[in-house]
Design an enzyme around this catalytic site. Structure first.
Site, short mmCIF file in Angstrom:
data_model
loop_
_atom_site.label_atom_id
_atom_site.label_comp_id
_atom_site.label_asym_id
_atom_site.label_seq_id
_atom_site.Cartn_x
_atom_site.Cartn_y
_atom_site.Cartn_z
N MET A 76 0.80 -1.23 0.00
CA MET A 76 0.00 0.00 0.00
C MET A 76 0.83 1.28 0.00
O MET A 76 0.29 2.37 0.13
CB MET A 76 -0.96 0.01 1.19
N HIS A 78 2.94 4.33 -1.54
CA HIS A 78 2.94 5.10 -2.78
C HIS A 78 4.37 5.18 -3.33
O HIS A 78 5.32 5.34 -2.56
CB HIS A 78 2.45 6.53 -2.53
N ASP A 129 24.27 -10.50 5.27
CA ASP A 129 24.64 -11.25 4.07
C ASP A 129 26.15 -11.24 3.84
O ASP A 129 26.75 -12.27 3.53
CB ASP A 129 23.93 -10.68 2.84
#
Length: 163
Positions: A76, A78, A129
């Site tokens: 949701m 923008h 990572d």
């Protein structure tokens, strides 16, 4: 404060909030996260001896890139034209962790809290990572919005008590 959930229509269906009638204002959001690592890993990062390269440099770029991709990750959100994104790191030797702070700025009709949170989180994930070959016990924790300014809801500061 209006507690009405605006991401749902009258039938309870998910929707993107309509911001077309809102005014553009300057908005800033600051988010933090931290990653706990071993003493040895912290020293390898500091000395630039992690095999995958400059851990904090790569994590900084990853966080910036992530802030610009937030609307592709969070349904949701923008799509936004971010004016500025800064990622800062503080190595905390006492607690064996790296503290990450992201600051995202924009002049637009909606806030950048999710972009700042995404930036801090992805920077932490990138550190994980890059260091997982030497330390699989790292823990990402404490991710939260520290501060936000601008917009209809005004200012928020995590450290200020609310009624």
């Amino acid at each position: 404060m209006d507690n009405k959930l605006t991401h749902f229509d009258n039938s309870g269906n998910a929707r993107m909030v309509d911001v077309s009638e809102k005014n553009k204002t300057e908005r800033v959001a600051i988010a933090v996260s931290r990653i706990k690592v071993s003493k040895e890993t912290l020293e390898l990062i500091r000395l630039g001896k992690i095999g995958k390269g400059d851990v904090l440099g790569v994590a900084r770029v990853a966080g910036i890139m992530a802030s610009k991709q937030t609307s592709n990750l969070i349904p949701m959100c923008h799509p936004l034209m971010i004016s500025s994104c800064n990622i800062d790191f503080e190595i905390n030797d006492k607690e064996c962790c790296i503290e990450i702070k992201s600051t995202v700025k924009i002049v637009d009709k909606t806030g950048v809290e999710m972009e700042a949170l995404t930036a801090a989180t992805v920077a932490a994930l990138t550190i994980y990572d890059m260091c997982k070959a030497v330390d699989k016990r790292m823990v990402i924790e404490g991710t939260h919005l520290l501060k936000k300014t601008g917009g209809k809801s005004g200012e928020f500061n995590f450290h200020e008590k609310t009624l």
